[in-house]
Design a protein around this motif. Structure first.
Motif, mmCIF file in Angstrom:
data_model
loop_
_atom_site.group_PDB
_atom_site.id
_atom_site.type_symbol
_atom_site.label_atom_id
_atom_site.label_comp_id
_atom_site.label_asym_id
_atom_site.label_seq_id
_atom_site.Cartn_x
_atom_site.Cartn_y
_atom_site.Cartn_z
ATOM 1 N N ALA A 8 -10.890 -6.804 7.058
ATOM 2 C CA ALA A 8 -10.693 -5.924 5.903
ATOM 3 C C ALA A 8 -9.939 -4.661 6.314
ATOM 4 O O ALA A 8 -9.068 -4.190 5.578
ATOM 5 C CB ALA A 8 -12.035 -5.580 5.272
ATOM 6 N N ALA A 9 -10.246 -4.117 7.473
ATOM 7 C CA ALA A 9 -9.564 -2.908 7.953
ATOM 8 C C ALA A 9 -8.084 -3.196 8.219
ATOM 9 O O ALA A 9 -7.215 -2.384 7.896
ATOM 10 C CB ALA A 9 -10.232 -2.387 9.219
ATOM 11 N N GLN A 10 -7.777 -4.351 8.791
ATOM 12 C CA GLN A 10 -6.387 -4.717 9.045
ATOM 13 C C GLN A 10 -5.631 -4.924 7.732
ATOM 14 O O GLN A 10 -4.477 -4.518 7.602
ATOM 15 C CB GLN A 10 -6.318 -5.981 9.902
ATOM 16 N N ALA A 14 -2.342 -2.833 6.348
ATOM 17 C CA ALA A 14 -1.132 -3.514 5.869
ATOM 18 C C ALA A 14 -0.756 -3.015 4.475
ATOM 19 O O ALA A 14 0.415 -2.792 4.179
ATOM 20 C CB ALA A 14 -1.344 -5.024 5.862
ATOM 21 N N ARG A 15 -1.748 -2.793 3.609
ATOM 22 C CA ARG A 15 -1.483 -2.271 2.258
ATOM 23 C C ARG A 15 -0.881 -0.867 2.310
ATOM 24 O O ARG A 15 0.027 -0.537 1.561
ATOM 25 C CB ARG A 15 -2.770 -2.246 1.434
ATOM 26 N N ARG A 16 -1.424 -0.021 3.205
ATOM 27 C CA ARG A 16 -0.945 1.365 3.311
ATOM 28 C C ARG A 16 0.464 1.449 3.891
ATOM 29 O O ARG A 16 1.273 2.242 3.447
ATOM 30 C CB ARG A 16 -1.895 2.195 4.177
ATOM 31 N N SER A 17 0.731 0.655 4.903
ATOM 32 C CA SER A 17 2.000 0.797 5.615
ATOM 33 C C SER A 17 3.058 -0.208 5.179
ATOM 34 O O SER A 17 4.224 -0.056 5.535
ATOM 35 C CB SER A 17 1.772 0.667 7.123
ATOM 36 N N GLY A 18 2.682 -1.195 4.412
ATOM 37 C CA GLY A 18 3.632 -2.240 4.030
ATOM 38 C C GLY A 18 4.250 -2.023 2.668
ATOM 39 O O GLY A 18 4.109 -0.973 2.040
#
Length: 75
Positions: A8-10, A14-18
C-alpha cells in the motif's frame, strides 16, 4: 514487491510521483514496436497483454489485475 504486487505504501508513492492515465475499455495503452519505458500500477479494471499475428488473430500473453505492477521497456 511480492509476487507482482506492491505494498500500500509503494502504491501511494506511485500515485504521488507518477502520472495517472485513464483508458476506456478497448483502448490501447501502447502498441507493439512503440518506444516505451513504463512502470505502471493498475488501480482498477483489467489489462490484457496480447500479440496479433499477420492474420489478425490475437493471442493473449497474460493479464494484469488491480494492484499488480506492469513494466514495459523497449529493447
Amino acid at each position: 514487491l511480492e509476487d507482482g504486487f506492491i505494498t500500500a505504501a509503494q502504491a501511494e508513492e506511485a500515485r504521488r510521483s507518477g502520472r495517472r492515465v485513464t483508458l476506456d475499455p478497448g483502448q490501447f495503452f501502447f502498441h507493439n514496436g512503440e518506444l516505451v519505458d513504463v512502470f505502471a500500477v493498475l488501480e482498477a479494471g483489467n489489462l490484457r497483454v496480447f500479440s496479433a499475428g499477420a492474420n489478425g488473430r490475437e493471442i493473449t500473453l497474460y493479464g494484469v489485475e488491480p494492484g499488480e505492477v506492469y513494466w514495459a521497456a523497449s529493447d
